[in-house]
Write a protein that holds these residues in place. Sequence first.
Motif, PDB file in Angstrom:
ATOM      1  N   LEU A 178      15.545 -11.323   5.191  1.00  0.00           N
ATOM      2  CA  LEU A 178      14.597 -10.485   4.464  1.00  0.00           C
ATOM      3  C   LEU A 178      14.877 -10.473   2.958  1.00  0.00           C
ATOM      4  CD1 LEU A 178      14.301  -7.298   6.710  1.00  0.00           C
ATOM      5  CD2 LEU A 178      12.488  -8.950   6.213  1.00  0.00           C
ATOM      6  N   ASP A 179      13.810 -10.453   2.181  1.00  0.00           N
ATOM      7  CA  ASP A 179      13.894 -10.159   0.757  1.00  0.00           C
ATOM      8  C   ASP A 179      13.380  -8.735   0.539  1.00  0.00           C
ATOM      9  OD1 ASP A 179      14.911 -12.640   0.080  1.00  0.00           O
ATOM     10  OD2 ASP A 179      12.921 -13.517  -0.253  1.00  0.00           O
ATOM     11  N   VAL A 180      13.756  -8.146  -0.593  1.00  0.00           N
ATOM     12  CA  VAL A 180      13.322  -6.769  -0.888  1.00  0.00           C
ATOM     13  C   VAL A 180      11.804  -6.669  -0.864  1.00  0.00           C
ATOM     14  CG1 VAL A 180      13.322  -4.952  -2.633  1.00  0.00           C
ATOM     15  CG2 VAL A 180      15.405  -6.289  -2.231  1.00  0.00           C
ATOM     16  N   ASP A 181      11.134  -7.696  -1.359  1.00  0.00           N
ATOM     17  CA  ASP A 181       9.674  -7.659  -1.439  1.00  0.00           C
ATOM     18  C   ASP A 181       8.994  -7.750  -0.077  1.00  0.00           C
ATOM     19  OD1 ASP A 181       9.844  -7.436  -4.163  1.00  0.00           O
ATOM     20  OD2 ASP A 181       9.471  -9.567  -4.562  1.00  0.00           O
ATOM     21  N   ASP A 182       9.755  -8.049   0.982  1.00  0.00           N
ATOM     22  CA  ASP A 182       9.152  -8.144   2.309  1.00  0.00           C
ATOM     23  C   ASP A 182       8.899  -6.771   2.921  1.00  0.00           C
ATOM     24  OD1 ASP A 182       9.175 -10.926   2.287  1.00  0.00           O
ATOM     25  OD2 ASP A 182      11.203 -11.041   3.110  1.00  0.00           O
ATOM     26  N   LEU A 183       9.460  -5.743   2.334  1.00  0.00           N
ATOM     27  CA  LEU A 183       9.265  -4.387   2.853  1.00  0.00           C
ATOM     28  C   LEU A 183       8.272  -3.622   1.994  1.00  0.00           C
ATOM     29  CD1 LEU A 183      12.676  -4.892   3.376  1.00  0.00           C
ATOM     30  CD2 LEU A 183      12.073  -2.931   4.796  1.00  0.00           C
ATOM     31  N   GLU A 184       7.337  -2.957   2.651  1.00  0.00           N
ATOM     32  CA  GLU A 184       6.364  -2.107   1.975  1.00  0.00           C
ATOM     33  C   GLU A 184       6.639  -0.665   2.394  1.00  0.00           C
ATOM     34  OE1 GLU A 184       4.324  -0.176  -0.042  1.00  0.00           O
ATOM     35  OE2 GLU A 184       3.787  -2.280  -0.448  1.00  0.00           O
ATOM     36  N   LEU A 185       7.293   0.087   1.504  1.00  0.00           N
ATOM     37  CA  LEU A 185       7.709   1.442   1.853  1.00  0.00           C
ATOM     38  C   LEU A 185       7.201   2.483   0.862  1.00  0.00           C
ATOM     39  CD1 LEU A 185      11.457   0.716   2.764  1.00  0.00           C
ATOM     40  CD2 LEU A 185       9.481   0.706   4.284  1.00  0.00           C
ATOM     41  N   GLU A 186       6.417   2.083  -0.121  1.00  0.00           N
ATOM     42  CA  GLU A 186       6.046   3.001  -1.205  1.00  0.00           C
ATOM     43  C   GLU A 186       4.727   3.709  -0.987  1.00  0.00           C
ATOM     44  OE1 GLU A 186       8.300   3.692  -3.388  1.00  0.00           O
ATOM     45  OE2 GLU A 186       9.551   2.207  -2.368  1.00  0.00           O
ATOM     46  N   SER A 187       3.952   3.309  -0.007  1.00  0.00           N
ATOM     47  CA  SER A 187       2.654   3.938   0.214  1.00  0.00           C
ATOM     48  C   SER A 187       2.823   5.396   0.647  1.00  0.00           C
ATOM     49  CB  SER A 187       1.872   3.166   1.283  1.00  0.00           C
ATOM     50  OG  SER A 187       0.693   3.857   1.633  1.00  0.00           O
ATOM     51  N   ASP A 188       1.858   6.232   0.267  1.00  0.00           N
ATOM     52  CA  ASP A 188       1.856   7.625   0.703  1.00  0.00           C
ATOM     53  C   ASP A 188       1.490   7.757   2.180  1.00  0.00           C
ATOM     54  OD1 ASP A 188       2.540   8.487  -1.819  1.00  0.00           O
ATOM     55  OD2 ASP A 188       0.453   8.713  -2.458  1.00  0.00           O
ATOM     56  N   ASP A 189       0.926   6.697   2.722  1.00  0.00           N
ATOM     57  CA  ASP A 189       0.523   6.688   4.131  1.00  0.00           C
ATOM     58  C   ASP A 189       1.635   6.059   4.965  1.00  0.00           C
ATOM     59  OD1 ASP A 189      -0.635   6.543   6.597  1.00  0.00           O
ATOM     60  OD2 ASP A 189      -2.178   5.074   6.038  1.00  0.00           O
ATOM     61  N   PRO A 190       2.330   6.845   5.801  1.00  0.00           N
ATOM     62  CA  PRO A 190       3.420   6.299   6.605  1.00  0.00           C
ATOM     63  C   PRO A 190       2.985   5.119   7.473  1.00  0.00           C
ATOM     64  CG  PRO A 190       3.450   8.693   6.694  1.00  0.00           C
ATOM     65  CD  PRO A 190       2.172   8.294   6.006  1.00  0.00           C
ATOM     66  N   ALA A 191       1.700   5.095   7.869  1.00  0.00           N
ATOM     67  CA  ALA A 191       1.210   4.005   8.715  1.00  0.00           C
ATOM     68  C   ALA A 191       1.212   2.675   7.975  1.00  0.00           C
ATOM     69  CB  ALA A 191      -0.192   4.319   9.224  1.00  0.00           C
ATOM     70  N   ALA A 192       1.280   2.731   6.646  1.00  0.00           N
ATOM     71  CA  ALA A 192       1.266   1.498   5.844  1.00  0.00           C
ATOM     72  C   ALA A 192       2.665   0.965   5.578  1.00  0.00           C
ATOM     73  CB  ALA A 192       0.545   1.757   4.519  1.00  0.00           C
ATOM     74  N   HIS A 193       3.684   1.653   6.068  1.00  0.00           N
ATOM     75  CA  HIS A 193       5.053   1.195   5.853  1.00  0.00           C
ATOM     76  C   HIS A 193       5.366   0.075   6.844  1.00  0.00           C
ATOM     77  CE1 HIS A 193       5.931   5.489   4.170  1.00  0.00           C
ATOM     78  NE2 HIS A 193       5.306   4.714   3.298  1.00  0.00           N
ATOM     79  N   THR A 194       5.550  -1.123   6.308  1.00  0.00           N
ATOM     80  CA  THR A 194       5.700  -2.304   7.159  1.00  0.00           C
ATOM     81  C   THR A 194       6.784  -3.225   6.613  1.00  0.00           C
ATOM     82  OG1 THR A 194       4.003  -3.489   5.894  1.00  0.00           O
ATOM     83  CG2 THR A 194       3.269  -2.284   7.870  1.00  0.00           C
ATOM     84  N   VAL A 195       7.155  -4.195   7.463  1.00  0.00           N
ATOM     85  CA  VAL A 195       8.070  -5.245   7.048  1.00  0.00           C
ATOM     86  C   VAL A 195       7.497  -6.581   7.495  1.00  0.00           C
ATOM     87  CG1 VAL A 195       9.468  -5.035   9.151  1.00  0.00           C
ATOM     88  CG2 VAL A 195      10.453  -6.101   7.127  1.00  0.00           C
ATOM     89  N   LEU A 196       7.626  -7.582   6.648  1.00  0.00           N
ATOM     90  CA  LEU A 196       7.176  -8.933   6.973  1.00  0.00           C
ATOM     91  C   LEU A 196       8.365  -9.707   7.534  1.00  0.00           C
ATOM     92  CD1 LEU A 196       5.120 -11.293   6.843  1.00  0.00           C
ATOM     93  CD2 LEU A 196       5.921 -11.713   4.503  1.00  0.00           C
ATOM     94  N   LEU A 197       8.258 -10.114   8.791  1.00  0.00           N
ATOM     95  CA  LEU A 197       9.330 -10.852   9.452  1.00  0.00           C
ATOM     96  C   LEU A 197       8.925 -12.304   9.635  1.00  0.00           C
ATOM     97  CD1 LEU A 197      10.293  -8.243  12.207  1.00  0.00           C
ATOM     98  CD2 LEU A 197      11.474  -8.669  10.042  1.00  0.00           C
ATOM     99  N   ARG A 198       9.841 -13.196   9.320  1.00  0.00           N
ATOM    100  CA  ARG A 198       9.594 -14.638   9.481  1.00  0.00           C
ATOM    101  C   ARG A 198      10.379 -15.119  10.686  1.00  0.00           C
ATOM    102  NH1 ARG A 198      10.110 -13.270   4.272  1.00  0.00           N
ATOM    103  NH2 ARG A 198       8.352 -13.753   2.889  1.00  0.00           N
ATOM    104  N   GLY A 199       9.650 -15.424  11.756  1.00  0.00           N
ATOM    105  CA  GLY A 199      10.292 -15.773  13.017  1.00  0.00           C
ATOM    106  C   GLY A 199      10.452 -17.252  13.234  1.00  0.00           C
TER     107      GLY A 199
END
Length: 337
Positions: A178-199
């Motif tokens: 993971l890179d730092v930019d792969d995580l989206e944690l800043e949205s006010d909507d908890p449902a928008a908090h995601t991580v991009l995983l490369r499998g």
Amino acid sequence: MAEVVPGALAGSVATGPNAVVRAVRTYLDHLVVERGLAPNSVSSYRRDLRRYLDHLDRLGISSLDAVSEQTISGFLMALREGDRDHQPLSASSAGRTVVAVRGFHKFALADGLATSDPSAGVRPPPPAKRLPKAISLGDVERILDAAGSAGTALALRDRALLEVLYGTGARISEAVGLDVDDLELESDDPAAHTVLLRGKGSKERVVPVGSYAREAVRAYLVRGRPDLLAATASGGRGAPAEKAGAMFLNARGGRLSRQSAWAVIVRAAERAGVSAEVSPHTLRHSFATHLLEGGADVRVVQELLGHASVTTTQVYTLVTVDSLREVYAASHPRAQG
């Protein structure tokens, strides 16, 4: 030509002068002289084929052309069931013996010792499915607490790493990549908090990040990662570009390796006093099992895990059925006789 090991062919593979016995001896000679197999390998072939010859002898078969596909299928069944002189063999051990028999018949046909290969349609038994090993929620929580108990930069990293592994079902290789930019944690909507995983196969998937993992990652990014990144100025040897982007850093400021991440899990389990065997996939297995036990649809879990086929995910349903069976046996008033 390989050197013939003295004694490698010593000892009869079976009693009697029939054509099948002679053919087996010729095959073993071929394995040593022409294929150069090691003595231990030849001994294994001899042992497997001796049992096969005993089976044929009991059936009164002394000619290769009298052997049918049903004969060999019956031998496989006998291996799995065992008899007075032999314990039942596991799928893998029976499969090894069948491979020896198939190799022998293939050789016999190619060498003109037989007119057909009756083993061609007989397949070794598939290995038994190994159920993924999940641990209880209580053990998971103890491991997570133990990982961050020291409060240091490394402890904050360890807690964040394990929270991500358990909270997203990521493979350990996906987490350390993971890179730092792969995580989206800043949205006010908890449902928008995601991580991009490369499998596997460079396939990407976006997975939700729960509140526990989110808070652990934020604590690490604010109070832990800057200290590890500063190791660059103290002689850290990771590439600058890697240090700038990598999410999980080692003590020198470089990207955390898969092996080091595994060690993080093992150390945390030891500190937590968890006796169950813990591996790199333990938290991923637990993630899937706990979701299904909580009522999640298997196809949703498939997407979260990044499995190409739902068949792969369905192995976790076997685990939950076992769990349900144990609860039923222990709790239902008429479950026990």
